[in-house]
Design a protein around this motif. Structure first.
Motif, PDB file in Angstrom:
ATOM      1  N   LYS A 102      -3.426  71.942 -68.983  1.00 39.50           N
ATOM      2  CA  LYS A 102      -4.634  72.604 -69.500  1.00 39.50           C
ATOM      3  C   LYS A 102      -5.095  73.703 -68.547  1.00 39.50           C
ATOM      4  N   GLN A 103      -5.066  73.447 -67.259  1.00 41.67           N
ATOM      5  CA  GLN A 103      -5.470  74.466 -66.283  1.00 41.67           C
ATOM      6  C   GLN A 103      -4.515  75.655 -66.310  1.00 41.67           C
ATOM      7  N   TYR A 104      -3.200  75.387 -66.368  1.00 37.63           N
ATOM      8  CA  TYR A 104      -2.240  76.489 -66.470  1.00 37.63           C
ATOM      9  C   TYR A 104      -2.521  77.330 -67.709  1.00 37.63           C
ATOM     10  N   GLU A 105      -2.762  76.663 -68.824  1.00 36.63           N
ATOM     11  CA  GLU A 105      -3.014  77.386 -70.077  1.00 36.63           C
ATOM     12  C   GLU A 105      -4.271  78.232 -69.980  1.00 36.63           C
ATOM     13  N   ASP A 106      -5.335  77.692 -69.400  1.00 38.89           N
ATOM     14  CA  ASP A 106      -6.568  78.469 -69.265  1.00 38.89           C
ATOM     15  C   ASP A 106      -6.375  79.643 -68.311  1.00 38.89           C
ATOM     16  N   GLU A 107      -5.698  79.390 -67.196  1.00 39.45           N
ATOM     17  CA  GLU A 107      -5.524  80.426 -66.177  1.00 39.45           C
ATOM     18  C   GLU A 107      -4.585  81.543 -66.621  1.00 39.45           C
TER      19      GLU A 107
END
Length: 156
Positions: free
Chosen positions: A50-55
């Protein structure tokens, strides 16, 4: 982007960043404006999907909305070996970015993969002697081992 206290997510004063109209003006004048993550976080192995996708994905979408144009260039944050992850690399590839820049000093030529472009960071405060050293090619050799380790890490 800007928080109520006038600081961005990473604590940098919001006034240090370009306003949306300034970014759009750069694009109108022919400059390329690329994605550099949402919160300037290093894309280490410790992040969640999720963090990779947001970033990566989310930051790209937000920037494209601001610019009113496609964003096809990505630049990794940092340059430390631990700041590169194979999950982030796969997401950058899957998202269809045309270009991806890293900070590991190497000459770019016609055979360089467009998602493995190595840039040389030069600081305005550096003395000219240091700039000449970095641009001479000697630093490209000094970074070869690091580039090889990162390539292995991203290919995992």
């Amino acid at each position: 982007m800007n928080q109520a206290d006038g600081l961005t997510v990473d604590g940098t004063p919001a006034a240090d960043y370009m306003a949306p109209e300034e970014l759009r003006d750069l694009v109108r004048r022919g400059h390329v404006v690329g994605c550099h993550t949402h919160s300037h976080v290093r894309l280490a192995d410790t992040l969640t999907l999720k963090q990779y996708e947001d970033e990566i994905v989310g930051a790209r979408a937000r920037l494209a909305e601001i610019l009113g144009a496609e964003v096809d260039t990505f630049c990794w944050v940092g340059g430390e070996e631990w700041a590169y992850s194979s999950t982030a690399q796969r997401l950058i590839e899957a998202e269809g970015f045309s270009y991806s820049f890293m900070t590991n000093l190497q000459t770019i030529n016609s055979e360089t993969h467009p998602l493995w472009l190595q840039r040389t960071n030069i600081e305005a405060s550096w003395p000219m002697r240091q700039v000449r050293t970095y641009l001479s090619g000697i630093m490209d050799l000094a970074y070869r081992g690091k580039r090889n380790r990162i390539e292995q890490r991203l290919s995992a």
